[in-house]
Scaffold this motif. Sequence first.
Motif, mmCIF file in Angstrom:
data_model
loop_
_atom_site.group_PDB
_atom_site.id
_atom_site.type_symbol
_atom_site.label_atom_id
_atom_site.label_comp_id
_atom_site.label_asym_id
_atom_site.label_seq_id
_atom_site.Cartn_x
_atom_site.Cartn_y
_atom_site.Cartn_z
ATOM 1 N N PHE A 282 44.311 33.911 44.966
ATOM 2 C CA PHE A 282 43.743 33.609 43.657
ATOM 3 C C PHE A 282 42.771 32.446 43.786
ATOM 4 O O PHE A 282 43.123 31.382 44.297
ATOM 5 C CB PHE A 282 44.845 33.256 42.644
ATOM 6 N N TYR B 165 39.897 30.770 34.186
ATOM 7 C CA TYR B 165 39.946 32.090 34.798
ATOM 8 C C TYR B 165 39.746 32.008 36.301
ATOM 9 O O TYR B 165 39.356 30.971 36.834
ATOM 10 C CB TYR B 165 38.868 33.002 34.198
ATOM 11 N N VAL C 111 44.269 31.735 34.478
ATOM 12 C CA VAL C 111 45.094 30.907 35.364
ATOM 13 C C VAL C 111 46.565 30.949 34.944
ATOM 14 O O VAL C 111 47.458 31.035 35.791
ATOM 15 C CB VAL C 111 44.570 29.458 35.409
ATOM 16 N N LYS D 101 40.304 30.027 41.533
ATOM 17 C CA LYS D 101 39.977 29.576 40.180
ATOM 18 C C LYS D 101 38.476 29.400 40.039
ATOM 19 O O LYS D 101 37.810 28.922 40.957
ATOM 20 C CB LYS D 101 40.655 28.238 39.862
ATOM 21 N N ALA E 230 49.631 39.010 39.237
ATOM 22 C CA ALA E 230 49.117 39.378 40.560
ATOM 23 C C ALA E 230 49.719 40.683 41.080
ATOM 24 O O ALA E 230 49.040 41.440 41.779
ATOM 25 C CB ALA E 230 49.365 38.253 41.553
ATOM 26 N N ILE F 186 41.656 37.313 36.122
ATOM 27 C CA ILE F 186 42.917 36.942 35.468
ATOM 28 C C ILE F 186 42.805 35.499 34.998
ATOM 29 O O ILE F 186 42.174 34.678 35.658
ATOM 30 C CB ILE F 186 44.113 37.054 36.452
ATOM 31 N N LEU G 177 41.416 37.578 41.750
ATOM 32 C CA LEU G 177 42.411 37.894 42.762
ATOM 33 C C LEU G 177 41.676 38.662 43.855
ATOM 34 O O LEU G 177 41.178 39.766 43.618
ATOM 35 C CB LEU G 177 43.536 38.735 42.166
ATOM 36 N N SER H 227 48.124 34.055 36.362
ATOM 37 C CA SER H 227 47.713 34.435 37.712
ATOM 38 C C SER H 227 48.873 34.818 38.629
ATOM 39 O O SER H 227 48.743 35.744 39.426
ATOM 40 C CB SER H 227 46.881 33.327 38.354
#
Length: 112
Positions: free
Chosen positions: A67, A58, A32, A69, A39, A30, A61, A35
């Motif tokens: 999450f 990006y 950022v 990064k 989710a 996903i 998850l 995110s």
Amino acid sequence: MKLLASVLAFALVAAPAFAATETFNNVSVIDVSCSKKAAANADAHTRECALACAKSGYGILTEDQKFLKFDANGNKEILAQLKASDKADHLRADVTGDVEGTTLKVKSVKLQ
């Protein structure tokens, strides 16, 4: 006291060097920007949106809904793979890297 300070300083500097490499299989990719809102249903997040939000970077998850990064290298690699992909949604990947806080220092990433 100086010895204790030296040992603590060494531990802080050396800790990243001892970070264990982790592998995440079949995890959602996903951007950022999306995110938090994506989710809840990460597989519905579209490739079109991910490409439109590329500047945010990006991440993945994880299975426990955390999450992580991507670092700059990971962002570059996944962006190239997203551009080459024809998938509309259900963006999943296998990723290997070192977790440092909420950032994943990507060693390898392969979009499925």
